[in-house]
Design an enzyme around this catalytic site. Structure first.
Site, PDB file in Angstrom:
ATOM      1  N   CYS A   1       0.813  -1.226   0.000  1.00 33.81           N
ATOM      2  CA  CYS A   1       0.000   0.000   0.000  1.00 33.81           C
ATOM      3  C   CYS A   1       0.842   1.270   0.000  1.00 33.81           C
ATOM      4  O   CYS A   1       0.283   2.365  -0.028  1.00 33.81           O
ATOM      5  CB  CYS A   1      -0.941   0.006   1.198  1.00 33.81           C
TER       6      CYS A   1
ATOM      7  N   LEU B   1       7.255   3.646   0.566  1.00 31.95           N
ATOM      8  CA  LEU B   1       7.308   4.764  -0.379  1.00 31.95           C
ATOM      9  C   LEU B   1       7.024   6.084   0.322  1.00 31.95           C
ATOM     10  O   LEU B   1       7.674   7.105   0.044  1.00 31.95           O
ATOM     11  CB  LEU B   1       6.305   4.525  -1.505  1.00 31.95           C
TER      12      LEU B   1
ATOM     13  N   GLU C   1     -18.458 -23.231 -14.538  1.00 29.43           N
ATOM     14  CA  GLU C   1     -18.339 -21.789 -14.697  1.00 29.43           C
ATOM     15  C   GLU C   1     -19.650 -21.164 -15.162  1.00 29.43           C
ATOM     16  O   GLU C   1     -19.970 -20.030 -14.786  1.00 29.43           O
ATOM     17  CB  GLU C   1     -17.207 -21.465 -15.688  1.00 29.43           C
TER      18      GLU C   1
END
Length: 781
Positions: A353, A357, A575
């Site tokens: 997240c 940084l 599916e």
């Protein structure tokens, strides 16, 4: 040990300090013998000092030379051969030897020429200290060489032993060939020592080892057994092997063990003494390097790095950490109001997240030194290093204050300390944590040092670390919202060459990726660029992003996995069941794509939905999610009258939703509005549960009833629409992949109104419209 005593005795008799005087005395020569005569230029001595000494004589010096010369030459040759030391000159420097030697007259002349003229007293003091440091270095190098010589001598003495042999090898390879010189029996250990003639050939090769050991079962009858073997080999009486007995006794063994222990303790004492010399000149820097914190220093004043503008999203988190930056830039604005800035902040949130940084951005914006270190780098196998590295880190931080200390993955050293009742304790980690607590808010805490830390496991951190005064500001960085995902896509799309403006893709990609982290978004953009490069395109197109999203969600198509016809039919109906139930129910997400192509993540097929950014769920919404997950299993049972193992992941999701509704959300009337913590995986049976066994049985019963009711409802929906189920399955068997438009054309629009969807096909249509206006034509996907 004898070599060590002789060397110490020679060292005491040395008239001058320095190692070369010792070597000169041992060799019986003076330093002048190695120099040029008169005033000629001295030359570099080649070879080792011990090797230049006379080997004859029976003095203690010559005896020691004969013992240590092979070891010294062996060590020197090994260091030069392995390129551990680049040259012989460097080896002499490391061993403390002198390269150039002068005669006494020339030496006196040099002393006269080197006398200081008009030097200040402080210069004389500095010169004296420098000489003392050089003498200390010489002595330490000599001790190191002395230990190496002793160890090599011991290894050289042990190398004469050739290991153990069996009775068969002894008889066939040694006794029968006449290579045995004598045999020595050690009754206390049931071991026989076999001594060979010099140059003996054993197993077809000449052997340097002249002594072998042989284990004997019955040592008392060994000599009788040996004579019987000699009789079988027809060995004459005069050539029989002499047998002697070696009785060491208790005191002999005890003295030998005591001596070896003393040697080992002496070596350990010397090593730890060198470790204690760290920080002083002349000490070994290896020990000092172990105790130093291996942090990374980021200088924010250079202007290079990540800024807040480069960090997309995380608006609230950036506001929280910006206070620290403002305080470090202008602390007087806070101090004049009497405010105290928090000592530290803890960045919390799921992986990927942007916690690290954001910390990098703080380092650049604050324009102060930024010391970054990972939590696992503190703790090593050697005890006490973790606390020493914490002290080293904060010592450097105080010297550079104001500054920021950043510890990534702090849960490696900040776990909760064990109690006396638990048996799981790690003293090294606890000692490191205690030192960290003291450095952050202790008696010697300094101001203007702010600590930032990040982790995605806040539940395991110690309470003392989280209290006010330490990491008192908790900044939670959650998964990005729709608007934040759009900003993150805008940031990552700047570096890509696109066929359309970045704003054309960012909003649609943000809607396609709910629940994705910043790292996932960066991965999607990179995968799209890689796919465009592999396909030979000059720019990144829409279908490259479609491929990237599909790859991140379900993996790449695995063409090498070929299913049988029967398995393809089962996967197609499975599916189709998911897609049909999701299409017909009211509170389910839109079906974007259905595929029966096998994927690399072990999935034989997948249905791609478009979940909404939703934070509150009703009981009906959760119930229909369970029905949609059970659609595949119900479709298999209805179509083939049997079930397969393909629904394992679906059943796991259904079970988790059912227990969450009963135990955490309070949606079971018989249980009531109560909430209990979710049990952690891998910790089943550990600790006490906050509910009784009877209540546990009631919750299990309610969860089973909830799953059974969802399965019955799913079966009813599919039975009422068997023709639509068959149509979807046939289309999948024919095309392998169908999208929203294909489903709508086959079975009609959703009965509860159109569902929100973002079809990548519309992006391609938009590109084609733009191409018609004269721009570059995009290749077909």
């Amino acid at each position: 040990m004898a070599a060590a005593l002789l060397l110490l005795r020679a060292l005491r008799q040395s008239p001058e300090p320095g190692p070369w005087r010792l070597w000169a005395q041992l060799s019986g020569r003076s330093p002048g013998l190695f120099s040029g005569a008169g005033g000629r230029r001295p030359y570099v001595v080649r070879g080792t000092p011990i090797g230049l000494a006379a080997a004859g004589g029976h003095t203690p010096q010559s005896l020691l030379l004969r013992i240590l010369t092979p070891s010294f030459e062996g060590v020197s040759g090994l260091l030069l051969k392995r390129h551990i030391v680049p040259s012989a000159i460097r080896l002499w420097q490391l061993s403390g030897s002198t390269l150039y030697f002068n005669t006494s007259g020339l030496k006196q002349k040099n002393k006269d020429d080197d006398k200081p003229k008009g030097k200040a007293p402080e210069d004389d003091e500095e010169e004296r200290r420098r000489k003392e440091r050089e003498d200390q270095m010489y002595r330490e190098r000599l001790r190191t060489l002395f230990i190496i010589a002793i160890v090599m001598s011991l290894l050289n003495s042990l190398s004469t032993s050739g290991g153990s042999i069996s009775w068969a090898d002894f008889v066939n390879e040694m006794l029968a060939k006449g290579e045995v010189q004598r045999v020595q029996v050690v009754p206390e250990s049931d071991v026989v020592e076999v001594y060979l003639h010099p140059g003996a050939v054993v197993f077809g090769r000449p052997r340097l080892a002249l002594m072998y050991r042989m284990q004997v079962a019955n040592i008392d009858k060994f000599e009788e057994k040996l004579r019987a073997a000699e009789d079988e080999l027809n060995i004459e009486s005069k050539d029989r092997i002499p047998v002697s007995y070696k009785r060491t006794g208790f005191f002999g063994n005890a003295l030998y063990a005591l001596g070896m222990t003393a040697v080992g303790l002496a070596i350990l004492w010397y090593v730890f003494r060198l470790a204690g010399m760290t920080g002083r000149e002349g000490g070994f820097s290896a020990f000092n390097q172990l105790k130093m914190a291996r942090f990374t220093i980021v200088d924010g004043k250079t202007g290079k790095g990540v800024s807040f503008q480069d960090v997309a999203g995380m608006h609230e988190a950036k506001l929280e950490v910006r206070e620290f930056v403002d305080y470090l830039k202008s602390p007087e604005r806070f101090l004049q109001l009497g405010a105290k800035v928090p000592k530290g902040a803890l960045l919390l949130g799921p992986p990927g997240c942007g916690k690290t940084l954001l910390a990098k951005a703080v380092a650049t914006e604050a324009q102060v030194p930024f010391l970054a270190m990972a939590g696992p780098e503190f703790v090593e196998v050697i005890g006490g290093l973790g606390a020493a590295r914490v002290r080293s880190l904060f010592k450097e931080a105080r010297a550079r204050a104001p500054c920021i200390v950043y510890i990534d993955e702090i849960d490696a050293v900040g776990k909760k300390r064990s109690t006396s009742m638990s048996g799981f304790s790690n003293t090294e980690e606890e000692q490191t944590l205690n030192q960290l607590l003291v450095e952050m808010d202790g008696m010697g805490t300094a101001d203007h040092v702010i600590v930032l830390a990040s982790t995605n496991r806040a539940d395991v951190l110690d309470n003392a670390l989280m209290r006010p005064g330490r990491l008192d500001r908790h900044v939670f960085i959650d998964l990005p919202t729709l608007q934040e995902r759009r900003e993150i896509f805008e940031q990552h799309l700047k570096g890509l060459k696109l066929t359309q403006p970045s704003s054309f893709y960012s909003q649609r990609l943000a809607e396609l990726t709910p629940g994705f982290s910043g790292a996932d978004i960066a991965n999607i953009c990179n995968e799209a660029a890689l796919h465009a490069a592999r396909e030979g395109h000059t720019s990144v197109h829409t279908f490259n992003f479609e491929y990237a999203v599909e790859r991140v969600i379900a993996g790449t198509a695995k063409k090498s996995k070929i299913l049988s016809k029967e398995e393809q039919r089962v996967v197609a109906f499975h599916e189709s069941g998911h897609a049909l139930v999701g299409w017909l129910l009211e509170h389910t997400e839109a079906v974007m794509k259905v595929s029966i192509a096998p994927r690399t993540n072990a999935a034989l097929g997948f249905s791609q939905m478009l979940p909404r950014d939703q934070y509150l769920f009703t009981k009906e919404q959760l119930f229909e999610r369970m029905c949609m997950a059970l659609g595949g299993r119900a479709a298999e049972a209805i179509s083939f009258s049997r079930v397969t193992s393909g629904a394992q992941d679906d059943l796991r999701k259904v079970t988790r939703i059912a227990y969450s509704m009963v135990k955490q959300f309070g949606m079971a009337p018989s249980i009531g509005p109560v909430s209990f913590p979710e049990a952690q995986e891998g910790l089943v049976g550990i600790g006490r549960r906050p509910f009784s066994q009877g209540l546990q049985q009631m919750m299990d019963h309610e969860a089973r009833l909830l799953v059974a009711r969802a399965y019955r409802h799913t079966e009813k929906v599919l039975l009422d629409n068997l023709d639509k189920l068959q149509a979807l399955a046939n289309a999948l068997l024919e095309k392998e992949v169908i999208n929203y438009e294909d489903i709508e054309a086959l079975i009609g629009p959703p009965p509860h109104g159109p569902k929100k969807m973002i079809a990548p096909q519309k992006w391609i249509d938009a590109e084609k419209e733009k191409q018609a206006s004269g721009e570059e034509e995009a290749p077909a996907p």
